[in-house]
Design an enzyme around this catalytic site. Structure first.
Site: not given
Ligand SMILES: *[C@@H]1O[C@H](CO)[C@@H](O)[C@H](O)[C@H]1NC(C)=O
Ligand SMILES: *[C@@H]1O[C@H](CO)[C@@H](O)[C@H](O)[C@H]1NC(C)=O
Ligand SMILES: *[C@@H]1O[C@H](CO)[C@@H](O)[C@H](O)[C@H]1NC(C)=O
Length: 478
Positions: A116, A260
């Site tokens: 991220e 995720e």
């Protein structure tokens, strides 16, 4: 009775449904379970894909010969150096990829560069260094002769795109990363690599007041309409917002992988086993149906987040951060989960076998202690050193003060592997052999660390004299 061959065809079909499912295996735990036991558990469950956040040698060795498909990861902190040091990229690929590609080694399918990295709350720290790092790693993979087979990907948080109106069709990439995002998109297309995105319906619910709770799940809450499509859950809406954002910059056909997705079970009012089960039941059923989203029909490739509760994760985003596991810290499933997504329960999640525990004993506040204000000081200390994120209103341990102190004492004691010195608390702690757990509130017994992981006495000795360094922010919650 079915003839046997019908049974076998049914079995093959079910295994096929699970086959596509991956899991994230994080390691931010004070007492990690033995990796070989974990790998066995994954295979028993038919989970054949894992995503790692690094390339820890013990984990990699346990994965060797397993047949599992592995995504290894490079932490964000490495990006700065990797972006301008090609030799380091070569070294990383040698140590963490090619090292494991022997016959009977690890089936590495991709390298996740950063985690991220464009998250808004990182204030752009990795925006400039990501793409140069990707290029260096790819070049090192190519040079090692594995660049065709092992792909570089970047797991992005869904906050790289936005929709001002909340409608998917208004989706677009964030302006302040547009240039860098375009470089990555061109790279992914050229390499036939997927766009990896983390999508969290829980965070939508948690972060936006007034968000309709049902829309976070998959039970057909009141749908929103958008250009002829109907959205009854935020997962689909979020995914299609990405598709619209991609389409607007000319990448409508890029493959997408959900890096995720999951639901935490503690540390916040929306986090408990009941809601997590509801979320996973809906998600797994949806995945099994292969219905896809309104804009992209078919199979969705997904990595669940995550395997275990991790008691050393940062709680800066919220106390729920340590409770994302579909398993507890000790490898037991938190609630029944049907991986095949069938209502009749065909492929129920099984736990890790062969976990060794310390003795069945707990540390609690001595019942003789009457003046709790001194004990509360000890609670604060215990919670600053161990994990108390299950304590509090609307959490699994919503306890009266006396029991709260006991809970904190026990967390510290178990965190220190039941060291006798860790149940003193100025003489207020006492060991018991009767389980003090009540209802949903579990007073854990620690798992035994394997020989190589036993901690040294020094860090303990230091911390015993450190009750001055409280982390006060905790206690506003208690
Ligand atoms: C390879 O990965 C391991 C585990 O993530 C890490 O400790 C090590 O520093 C990496 N190697 C290089 C050269 O960065
Ligand atoms: C980002 O900026 C905010 C506000 O200026 C600050 O509080 C935060 O610590 C910064 N985060 C990072 C990772 O630099
Ligand atoms: C409890 O202990 C605190 C700190 O030692 C003290 O200030 C307080 O007066 C005591 N309370 C009672 C009721 O004894």
């Amino acid at each position: 009775m079915f003839p046997a061959w019908v049974f076998f065809i049914m079995l093959a079909a079910l295994t096929d449904l699970v086959r596509g499912l991956g899991v994230n295996w994080g390691q931010m735990s004070s007492h990690p379970l033995p990796p070989t036991n974990v790998v066995k558990m994954l295979k028993v469950n038919g989970i054949m894909k894992v995503k790692l956040f690094d390339a820890d040698p013990k984990t990699m060795k346990a994965l060797a010969g397993s047949g599992l498909d592995v995504m290894v990861g490079i932490p964000n902190e490495k990006l700065d150096k990797l972006s301008h040091d090609y030799e380091l990229a070569q070294k990383w690929v040698k140590e963490n990829v090619t090292e494991y590609l022997y016959k009977g080694g690890v089936s590495i399918s991709s390298v996740a560069v950063g985690n991220e990295p464009f998250l808004s709350s990182y204030n752009g720290s990795y925006v400039k260094t990501l793409f140069p790092s990707v290029k260096n790693i790819q070049r090192a993979l190519d040079e090692a002769g594995v660049g065709g087979k092992i792909k570089c990907v970047v797991p992005f948080n869904a906050d790289v795109y936005e929709s001002p109106s909340n409608k998917p069709s208004d989706g677009r990439f964030r302006k302040n990363i547009m240039k860098e995002m375009m470089e990555i998109l061109h790279f992914l297309r050229a390499k036939k690599a997927p766009f990896v995105v983390n999508i969290y319906p829980f965070l939508s619910l948690y972060q936006s007041s007034g968000f309709p709770q049902e829309f976070a799940f998959f039970d057909n809450g009141s749908p929103i309409r958008d250009k002829g499509a109907q959205y009854s859950n935020v997962f689909d809406a979020n995914y299609d917002t990405l598709l619209w954002a991609l389409k607007k910059v000319g990448f409508a056909n890029l493959d997408i992988v959900i890096g995720e997705v999951g639901w935490p079970t503690d540390g916040n009012g929306y986090c408990n086993n009941r809601l997590a089960k509801k979320f996973y039941d809906g998600l797994l059923k949806k995945l099994a149906s292969k219905e896809g989203t309104p804009l992209r029909k078919g199979y969705l490739e997904v990595y669940l987040f995550g395997l275990f509760d991790e008691d050393q994760k940062s709680i800066a985003p919220g106390d729920f951060e340590r409770h994302w596991g579909i398993f507890r810290y000790d490898g037991k499933p938190k609630f029944p989960m049907d991986l095949a997504g069938q209502k009749s329960g065909h492929q129920m999640l099984k736990g890790v076998e062969g976990v060794k525990y310390l003795e069945r004993q707990w540390c609690v506040l001595n019942s003789d202690v009457r003046n709790l204000s001194n004990a509360q000081v000890e609670l604060n200390y215990a919670c600053s050193m161990a994990d108390c994120t299950s304590l509090g209103k609307q959490r699994s341990c919503d306890l009266e003060l006396h029991d709260r102190i006991s809970y904190a004492f026990n967390e510290f004691y178990q965190n220190r592997d039941q060291d006798v010195r860790a149940c003193d608390f100025s003489g207020m702690g006492t060991k018991v052999t009767q389980d003090p757990s009540t209802g949903d509130c579990i007073f854990p017994v620690q798992v035994a660390l394997s020989a190589g992981e036993r901690r040294h006495g020094l860090s303990y000795a230091l911390s015993v004299f450190a009750p001055l360094f409280f982390i006060m922010s905790f206690f506003t919650l208690l």
